[in-house]
Scaffold this active site. Structure first.
Site, short mmCIF file in Angstrom:
data_model
loop_
_atom_site.label_atom_id
_atom_site.label_comp_id
_atom_site.label_asym_id
_atom_site.label_seq_id
_atom_site.Cartn_x
_atom_site.Cartn_y
_atom_site.Cartn_z
N GLU A 114 -4.66 7.31 -3.41
CA GLU A 114 -5.14 6.08 -2.75
C GLU A 114 -5.48 4.91 -3.97
O GLU A 114 -5.21 3.84 -3.35
CB GLU A 114 -6.48 6.45 -2.04
CG GLU A 114 -6.71 5.44 -0.88
CD GLU A 114 -5.85 5.16 -0.04
OE1 GLU A 114 -4.84 6.01 0.27
OE2 GLU A 114 -6.11 4.30 0.60
N HIS A 137 1.78 4.51 -3.10
CA HIS A 137 2.19 6.03 -2.71
C HIS A 137 3.34 6.54 -3.27
O HIS A 137 3.74 7.60 -3.79
CB HIS A 137 1.62 6.53 -1.45
CG HIS A 137 0.34 6.31 -0.91
ND1 HIS A 137 -0.65 6.97 -1.38
CD2 HIS A 137 -0.24 5.42 0.20
CE1 HIS A 137 -1.86 6.67 -0.73
NE2 HIS A 137 -1.35 5.62 0.26
N HIS A 145 0.94 -1.26 0.06
CA HIS A 145 0.10 -0.09 -0.11
C HIS A 145 0.90 1.23 0.10
O HIS A 145 0.78 2.14 -0.93
CB HIS A 145 -1.03 -0.01 1.40
CG HIS A 145 -1.77 1.16 1.29
ND1 HIS A 145 -3.12 1.03 0.89
CD2 HIS A 145 -1.63 2.30 1.89
CE1 HIS A 145 -3.85 2.34 0.98
NE2 HIS A 145 -2.84 3.14 1.61
N GLU A 146 1.53 1.40 0.87
CA GLU A 146 2.84 2.29 0.99
C GLU A 146 3.61 2.57 -0.05
O GLU A 146 3.94 3.80 -0.53
CB GLU A 146 3.55 2.46 2.30
CG GLU A 146 2.47 2.52 3.54
CD GLU A 146 1.49 3.44 3.81
OE1 GLU A 146 1.68 4.68 3.11
OE2 GLU A 146 0.56 3.22 4.38
ZN ZN Z 1 -3.12 5.23 1.63
#
Ligand code: ZN
Length: 504
Positions: A297, A271, A267-268
């Site tokens: 996101e 980004h 997830h990170e």
């Molecule tokens: Zn996020």
């Protein structure tokens, strides 16, 4: 560009100073989350407040307004797609937003929110909604006051949504959310009536060092550049852009939970890949940022869920994982593992939710934000309304407020309005973008199954990352997919994947 307009050049100089102050703030926050001893917490808040004040003063200085006005005739002749035009549009937007809100109001809001947060940290473990109720009522009235500084709205939540997702409105979002809810509730009900898959394979003991070396190998292979970024540990994983050459992400490790470290990291990393892929010339300008909260996101969710929970991905990586954790995983087949990381089990807590039920948590909060702001729901009635709605959507009733309405920090350290929609728009977009990438490069799936990610990564760089904040969310969707925001790819994705897993 050959020769820069001198006024444009001067504007960029001011913007670069603002960006430098913001970078210092990001670094202070990163340090706060990763290293800061408790003893430094109070001083750190003060340091951050001074930096924020400084950045605000510089952005709202009359010279910025004057330069923007003087540059209007220059701007008119620039192609809409040019980086200069983009920079002027974004700067104008930030400037106008910043000057509309009186500093005294900002100070009042932030003083109130820091108190509210303090009260919440005690009230949640004590299951004490009454303690936060007056604070939440005040937050609601301050949130309305905030929106009133931007009086051209159709619905009061619109300006608050606009802070995170420029150009998005309740009217644009609500039909998508209503449709998604209409589809998800019966699917989850059907899944609930089936026996739960066994996911115990994820909860054996997996030593920290081995977990970390596995996820680092994965993100490096996907394309996270350790020469221009780092990964550290923190209790709450996050990602921050200090500069385009210094992009930091954190993760957390639990020895008895294999999927958490892995999915949090992906997830990170989503980004972080976005930030590392920003066009280098944007450095020092407000264009060096993601398009919006929803778009960034979408990039996180793409890697975490669409790729990181897919069969293609684990075809390649599961044997590698088994080789590292022989004792723990040797008797677990790929199919068992795949079903385990895609287990659907509606539960009380949003941030622990599975891929399928997550959006229902978000839509519920989005709807409550609107009702609270519009005055059709009173704060004192929120716990009961939450319980009822939760029962209707998930088929379970939260036993208390602690794991019900008190669970998210957002309403207690931020305004009410605009706090949640980006999570679900991000999910919708993750698949809409991915379908566009697959249309252009069908080989992506086969590549992923062989541990190769360059076709997808390059496509994302070219179509999304590179543009930074130049386009609004809606403009970017149109450019990337040739269509406006649509929910069909996402619903099709969920139906296909979970239909197969659960015989729906
Ligand atoms: Zn996020």
């Amino acid at each position: 560009m050959l020769m820069e307009n001198p006024l444009f050049h001067e504007l960029k100089k001011h913007l670069s100073e603002i960006k430098s102050i913001e970078a210092v703030m990001m670094l202070l926050v990163w340090d706060q989350q990763v290293y800061l001893p408790n003893g430094g917490a109070v001083a750190r808040s003060r340091q951050l407040a001074v930096q924020a004040q400084l950045a605000h003063e510089k952005l709202t200085a009359p010279i910025i307004g004057k330069l923007l006005d003087d540059l209007q005739s220059y701007q008119i002749n620039l192609p809409y797609d040019s980086d200069e035009a983009g920079l002027l549009r974004v700067t104008r937007r930030l400037y106008e937003k910043a000057v509309k809100v009186p500093p005294a109001f900002k100070a009042r809001l932030s003083a109130h929110l820091s108190k509210s947060y303090q009260v919440w940290t005690l009230a949640r473990p004590a299951n004490d909604f009454a303690a936060v109720q007056p604070y939440l009522e005040k937050t609601l009235s301050l949130s309305r006051e905030y929106a009133h500084f931007f009086p051209d709205y159709a619905l009061i939540a619109d300006p608050l949504i606009d802070f995170k997702d420029t150009g998005m409105t309740v009217a644009a979002i609500r039909p998508f959310f209503a449709e998604l809810r209409r589809q998800l509730v019966p699917m989850i009900k059907d899944i609930r009536e089936q026996p739960l898959p066994d996911n115990s394979c994820l909860y054996r003991t997996f030593p920290t060092a081995a977990q970390l070396s596995f996820v680092r190998e994965v993100i490096k292979n996907i394309g996270f550049d350790f020469e221009r970024g780092r990964q550290d540990l923190s209790p709450h994983p996050f990602e921050s852009l200090i500069s385009i050459g210094d992009v930091r992400m954190t993760t957390r490790v639990q020895e008895n939970d294999l999927s958490q470290t892995f999915l949090d990291t992906l997830h990170e990393m989503g980004h972080a890949l976005y930030d590392q892929g920003l066009y280098p010339d944007f450095e020092g300008t407000p264009l060096a940022d993601s398009a919006s909260a929803s778009v960034t996101e979408s990039q996180a969710r793409l890697w975490e869920n669409v790729i990181g929970r897919s069969r293609y991905f684990w075809n390649y990586y599961y044997p590698k994982l088994q080789a590292i954790f022989q004792e723990q995983l040797n008797s677990t087949s790929l199919e068992t593992f795949y079903r385990a990381i895609n287990k659907v089990q509606p539960s009380l807590i949003r941030i622990d939710a599975d891929e399928m039920s997550y959006d229902l948590h978000v839509i519920l909060r989005f709807d409550f934000e609107l009702q609270l702001l519009e005055g059709t729901l009173a704060v004192r009635d929120l716990p009961e309304a939450y319980r009822e709605r939760f029962k209707a959507d998930f088929g379970i009733t939260p036993p208390d407020n602690r794991d019900g309405v008190l669970q998210d920090v957002h309403w207690f350290d931020g305004v009410i309005g605009g706090q949640f929609q980006s999570y679900t728009i991000g999910n919708i977009l993750s698949v809409q973008f991915y379908e566009a990438a697959l249309r252009e490069h069908p080989e992506i799936l086969d590549e992923i199954a062989h541990g190769e990610f360059s076709a997808l990564h390059n496509w994302l760089k070219e179509h999304i990352y590179r543009h930074g904040r130049k386009y609004t969310t809606m403009e970017l969707i149109q450019r990337v997919t040739g269509k406006s925001l649509t929910i069909e790819p996402y619903i099709r994705y969920l139906r296909t994947k979970y239909g197969e897993l659960y015989n729906l």
